[in-house]
Design a protein around this motif. Structure first.
Motif, PDB file in Angstrom:
ATOM      1  N   PHE A 344      11.589  -8.449  -7.605  1.00 20.72           N
ATOM      2  CA  PHE A 344      10.399  -7.989  -8.071  1.00 20.72           C
ATOM      3  C   PHE A 344      10.363  -7.365  -8.968  1.00 20.72           C
ATOM      4  CE2 PHE A 344       8.293  -9.517  -4.026  1.00 20.72           C
ATOM      5  CZ  PHE A 344       6.841  -9.313  -4.560  1.00 20.72           C
ATOM      6  N   GLY A 345      11.636  -6.882  -8.997  1.00 19.15           N
ATOM      7  CA  GLY A 345      11.855  -5.640 -10.060  1.00 19.15           C
ATOM      8  C   GLY A 345      10.968  -4.351  -9.632  1.00 19.15           C
ATOM      9  N   GLU A 346      10.657  -2.857 -10.374  1.00 22.11           N
ATOM     10  CA  GLU A 346      10.255  -1.989 -10.160  1.00 22.11           C
ATOM     11  C   GLU A 346       8.991  -1.515 -10.988  1.00 22.11           C
ATOM     12  OE1 GLU A 346      12.294   1.863  -9.381  1.00 22.11           O
ATOM     13  OE2 GLU A 346      13.576   1.258 -10.784  1.00 22.11           O
ATOM     14  N   ALA A 347       8.271  -1.514 -10.400  1.00 24.62           N
ATOM     15  CA  ALA A 347       6.500  -1.765 -10.498  1.00 24.62           C
ATOM     16  C   ALA A 347       5.425   0.055  -9.869  1.00 24.62           C
ATOM     17  CB  ALA A 347       5.568  -2.199 -10.062  1.00 24.62           C
ATOM     18  N   VAL A 348       6.813   1.663 -10.157  1.00 18.26           N
ATOM     19  CA  VAL A 348       7.507   2.005  -9.187  1.00 18.26           C
ATOM     20  C   VAL A 348       6.312   2.665  -8.639  1.00 18.26           C
ATOM     21  CG1 VAL A 348       7.648   4.880  -9.440  1.00 18.26           C
ATOM     22  CG2 VAL A 348       9.356   2.890 -11.398  1.00 18.26           C
ATOM     23  N   PRO A 349       4.970   2.932  -8.893  1.00 18.75           N
ATOM     24  CA  PRO A 349       3.887   3.379  -8.450  1.00 18.75           C
ATOM     25  C   PRO A 349       3.522   2.385  -7.156  1.00 18.75           C
ATOM     26  CG  PRO A 349       2.563   3.343 -10.178  1.00 18.75           C
ATOM     27  CD  PRO A 349       4.265   2.725 -10.582  1.00 18.75           C
ATOM     28  N   ALA A 350       3.925   1.103  -7.300  1.00 21.15           N
ATOM     29  CA  ALA A 350       3.173   0.261  -6.375  1.00 21.15           C
ATOM     30  C   ALA A 350       4.028  -0.217  -5.708  1.00 21.15           C
ATOM     31  CB  ALA A 350       3.446  -1.198  -7.404  1.00 21.15           C
ATOM     32  N   GLN A 351       5.337   0.296  -5.563  1.00 25.60           N
ATOM     33  CA  GLN A 351       6.374  -0.657  -4.887  1.00 25.60           C
ATOM     34  C   GLN A 351       6.299  -0.019  -3.416  1.00 25.60           C
ATOM     35  OE1 GLN A 351       8.315  -2.994  -6.049  1.00 25.60           O
ATOM     36  NE2 GLN A 351       8.925  -3.429  -4.232  1.00 25.60           N
ATOM     37  N   ALA A 352       6.261   1.112  -2.659  1.00 27.75           N
ATOM     38  CA  ALA A 352       6.568   1.645  -1.514  1.00 27.75           C
ATOM     39  C   ALA A 352       5.456   0.667  -0.788  1.00 27.75           C
ATOM     40  CB  ALA A 352       6.480   2.969  -1.151  1.00 27.75           C
ATOM     41  N   ILE A 353       4.181   0.793  -1.971  1.00 25.77           N
ATOM     42  CA  ILE A 353       2.751  -0.050  -1.059  1.00 25.77           C
ATOM     43  C   ILE A 353       2.880  -1.231  -0.738  1.00 25.77           C
ATOM     44  CG2 ILE A 353       0.394  -1.150  -1.516  1.00 25.77           C
ATOM     45  CD1 ILE A 353       0.506   1.942  -2.931  1.00 25.77           C
ATOM     46  N   ALA A 354       3.696  -1.529  -1.837  1.00 26.25           N
ATOM     47  CA  ALA A 354       3.932  -3.229  -1.492  1.00 26.25           C
ATOM     48  C   ALA A 354       4.826  -4.142  -0.354  1.00 26.25           C
ATOM     49  CB  ALA A 354       4.846  -4.106  -3.007  1.00 26.25           C
ATOM     50  N   GLN A 355       5.623  -2.779  -0.192  1.00 21.87           N
ATOM     51  CA  GLN A 355       6.734  -3.269   1.244  1.00 21.87           C
ATOM     52  C   GLN A 355       6.081  -2.803   2.278  1.00 21.87           C
ATOM     53  OE1 GLN A 355       9.382   0.438   0.245  1.00 21.87           O
ATOM     54  NE2 GLN A 355      10.806  -0.673   0.072  1.00 21.87           N
ATOM     55  N   VAL A 356       4.848  -2.185   2.207  1.00 19.95           N
ATOM     56  CA  VAL A 356       4.045  -2.294   3.872  1.00 19.95           C
ATOM     57  C   VAL A 356       3.348  -2.806   3.601  1.00 19.95           C
ATOM     58  CG1 VAL A 356       1.846  -0.940   4.845  1.00 19.95           C
ATOM     59  CG2 VAL A 356       3.880   0.754   3.494  1.00 19.95           C
ATOM     60  N   CYS A 357       2.706  -3.567   1.921  1.00 24.42           N
ATOM     61  CA  CYS A 357       1.995  -5.478   2.580  1.00 24.42           C
ATOM     62  C   CYS A 357       2.481  -6.160   3.008  1.00 24.42           C
ATOM     63  CB  CYS A 357       1.833  -5.369   1.045  1.00 24.42           C
ATOM     64  SG  CYS A 357       0.669  -4.386   0.031  1.00 24.42           S
ATOM     65  N   GLU A 358       4.511  -6.124   2.785  1.00 25.36           N
ATOM     66  CA  GLU A 358       5.142  -7.119   3.213  1.00 25.36           C
ATOM     67  C   GLU A 358       5.472  -6.691   5.213  1.00 25.36           C
ATOM     68  OE1 GLU A 358       7.883 -10.230   3.277  1.00 25.36           O
ATOM     69  OE2 GLU A 358       5.929 -10.078   2.044  1.00 25.36           O
ATOM     70  N   LEU A 359       5.416  -5.778   5.653  1.00 32.37           N
ATOM     71  CA  LEU A 359       5.554  -5.540   6.594  1.00 32.37           C
ATOM     72  C   LEU A 359       4.636  -6.025   7.360  1.00 32.37           C
ATOM     73  CD1 LEU A 359       7.008  -1.930   7.659  1.00 32.37           C
ATOM     74  CD2 LEU A 359       7.830  -4.358   6.784  1.00 32.37           C
ATOM     75  N   THR A 360       3.289  -5.642   6.805  1.00 32.60           N
ATOM     76  CA  THR A 360       1.990  -6.484   7.560  1.00 32.60           C
ATOM     77  C   THR A 360       1.744  -7.560   7.087  1.00 32.60           C
ATOM     78  OG1 THR A 360       0.776  -4.609   6.639  1.00 32.60           O
ATOM     79  CG2 THR A 360      -0.312  -6.175   6.870  1.00 32.60           C
ATOM     80  N   TRP A 361       2.251  -8.606   6.100  1.00 35.22           N
ATOM     81  CA  TRP A 361       2.439 -10.544   6.581  1.00 35.22           C
ATOM     82  C   TRP A 361       3.350 -10.980   7.383  1.00 35.22           C
ATOM     83  CZ3 TRP A 361       2.533  -9.803   1.028  1.00 35.22           C
ATOM     84  CH2 TRP A 361       0.797  -9.527  -0.313  1.00 35.22           C
ATOM     85  N   GLN A 362       4.373 -10.295   7.412  1.00 37.14           N
ATOM     86  CA  GLN A 362       5.511 -10.471   8.417  1.00 37.14           C
ATOM     87  C   GLN A 362       5.126  -9.808  10.053  1.00 37.14           C
ATOM     88  OE1 GLN A 362       8.316 -12.094   8.358  1.00 37.14           O
ATOM     89  NE2 GLN A 362       8.294 -11.552   6.131  1.00 37.14           N
ATOM     90  N   LEU A 363       4.013  -8.828  10.617  1.00 37.97           N
ATOM     91  CA  LEU A 363       3.758  -8.140  11.340  1.00 37.97           C
ATOM     92  C   LEU A 363       3.165  -9.618  12.105  1.00 37.97           C
ATOM     93  CD1 LEU A 363       4.113  -4.770  11.534  1.00 37.97           C
ATOM     94  CD2 LEU A 363       5.934  -6.331  12.287  1.00 37.97           C
ATOM     95  N   ARG A 364       1.665  -9.925  10.701  1.00 34.45           N
ATOM     96  CA  ARG A 364       0.482 -10.915  11.265  1.00 34.45           C
ATOM     97  C   ARG A 364       1.472 -12.423  11.187  1.00 34.45           C
ATOM     98  NH1 ARG A 364      -3.406  -9.178   6.085  1.00 34.45           N
ATOM     99  NH2 ARG A 364      -4.945  -7.642   7.204  1.00 34.45           N
ATOM    100  N   GLY A 365       2.456 -12.736  11.107  1.00 32.80           N
ATOM    101  CA  GLY A 365       2.895 -13.950  11.037  1.00 32.80           C
ATOM    102  C   GLY A 365       2.379 -14.571  10.252  1.00 32.80           C
ATOM    103  N   GLN A 366       2.232 -13.568   8.725  1.00 37.41           N
ATOM    104  CA  GLN A 366       1.217 -15.190   7.338  1.00 37.41           C
ATOM    105  C   GLN A 366       2.591 -14.560   6.667  1.00 37.41           C
ATOM    106  OE1 GLN A 366      -2.159 -12.196   6.822  1.00 37.41           O
ATOM    107  NE2 GLN A 366      -3.237 -12.834   8.202  1.00 37.41           N
TER     108      GLN A 366
END
Length: 396
Positions: A344-366
């Motif tokens: 991805f590279g760093e988009a600093v204020p978005a990245q920690a939110i993006a990490q939670v987006c990934e967890l969300t999709w993973q935990l949903r099986g998406q």
């Protein structure tokens, strides 16, 4: 311990170099998260924006900037800055508002339009800021101290440049499967070794780029989620925003090895380890419960350090865990199934939110081709300079 708050929606603007403003990236991500949640912007009671200091005055009031871009509708607003931890602190602020009963639904948004090359301090002289000091006094740009940390791992634990390259190989394979990633091409170890030397022993492909991008989450109370027809949502169970304890320092620069000095043993209880420990304690889980982890791989060597700080293996065994394939897709504990900053590279204020987006999709099986089978518990980890911890645990 509460049930936490529900993640009703997750959305992103793809990472890249698009040449537009941060508000556009955040607004695109916000609309995607709202659509994912099945809600309209008018149903949101509060918006929390992760600040980007490179966005001028609108960046310092990011929450209001995103609210204006989406259309004024009277929502509460907050803006949060914590460097790389900004997104996690924005999530924490939203969670606190929900648990306090101030809002049923909160939109969390981060976006960035990053400059080309490495980041440098902005806003004038700041002699009390270790970020400013390491640039101006030590000449230690980000790649420099990434390289120093890598040297310490080599001196203390016996890690090699080949071990570092394998992190890039692993993460590029995952990123090739992620439509939001900037770099969607598998990279081999030979290509890493052939890339330009930046900060010995780290080469160009060992170090993350700077990027544009946006990410957003729609969080709600559990009661609202049930009323909305979501009986089993992904839940945020813990957010760690701890600071260091004396005598630990943020950068630990005196303990870093170079070719001309002997590395000191890392201090007991590093700051990064304390970040994870606080998250585990709040969530009531441990490393053995994790299905996956998303960590801030600013460099390939730093990812190995996170393995140990998260308790995925013993101190000094990060490279061994990597070589065994445990942290790859299909392994015992996949790390950076999204592709990480390597993709991805760093988009600093978005990245920690993006990490939670990934967890969300993973935990949903998406998560499509990068799906971690049976994912139930995930952790994110990074740190913002000047003593900002950042870790989120999500469960389902």
């Amino acid at each position: 311990m509460t049930d936490g708050v529900a993640v009703l929606g997750a959305g992103m603007h793809p990472w890249g170099k698009w040449g537009r403003g941060f508000t556009e990236y955040g607004a695109v991500a916000a609309r995607a998260a709202l659509a994912d949640a099945g809600l309209t912007w008018g149903e949101v009671g509060s918006i929390v924006g992760a600040v980007t200091v490179r966005g001028g005055y609108p960046g310092y009031v990011a929450g209001a900037s995103f609210a204006k871009a989406l259309g004024w509708q009277g929502a509460r607003v907050a803006s949060v800055y914590a460097a790389c931890a900004s997104g996690a602190q924005a999530v924490d602020t939203a969670r606190a508002q929900i648990l306090a009963g101030l809002a049923d639904v909160v939109l969390v948004v981060g976006g960035d339009a990053a400059p080309k090359g490495f980041f440098r301090p902005v806003g004038g002289d700041r002699p009390d800021d270790p970020d400013w000091l390491r640039f101006r006094v030590l000449g230690a740009t980000n790649p420099t101290y990434f390289g120093l940390y890598a040297r310490r791992r080599m001196a203390v634990h016996g890690d090699t440049a080949e071990d570092f390259a394998l992190v890039k190989v692993k993460n590029s394979a995952a990123g090739a499967l992620n439509p939001n990633a900037r770099y969607r091409r598998r990279v081999g170890a030979e290509e890493v070794a052939a890339s330009a030397m930046v900060a010995d022993p780290l080469r160009l492909l060992d170090i993350c780029a700077t990027s544009d991008g946006g990410a957003a989450l729609v969080l709600s109370s559990m009661e609202f989620a049930r009323r909305h027809g979501v009986a089993d949502p992904v839940r945020i169970r813990a957010v760690s925003t701890v600071t260091p304890r004396y005598p630990s320092t943020v950068l630990d620069l005196p303990d870093i090895a170079t070719d001309s000095t002997v590395a000191a043993e890392p201090p007991d209880g590093s700051f990064r380890a304390s970040i994870a420990r606080a998250a585990y304690e709040e969530a009531g889980v441990g490393p053995e419960d994790l299905s996956l982890a998303e960590v801030y791989d600013l460099s390939t060597a730093l990812e190995l350090q996170w393995y140990e700080d998260l308790g995925l293996c013993a101190e000094g065994e990060g490279a061994k865990l990597l070589r065994e394939g445990a942290t790859a897709l299909g392994g015992r504990i996949p790390v950076n199934a999204s592709g990480g900053l390597a993709s991805f590279g760093e988009a600093v204020p978005a990245q920690a939110i993006a990490q939670v987006c990934e967890l969300t999709w993973q935990l949903r099986g998406q998560a499509g081709g990068r799906q971690v089978e049976g994912a139930r518990v995930g952790i994110t980890a990074n740190q913002g300079l000047f003593g900002h911890g950042s870790s989120v645990i999500a469960v389902r």
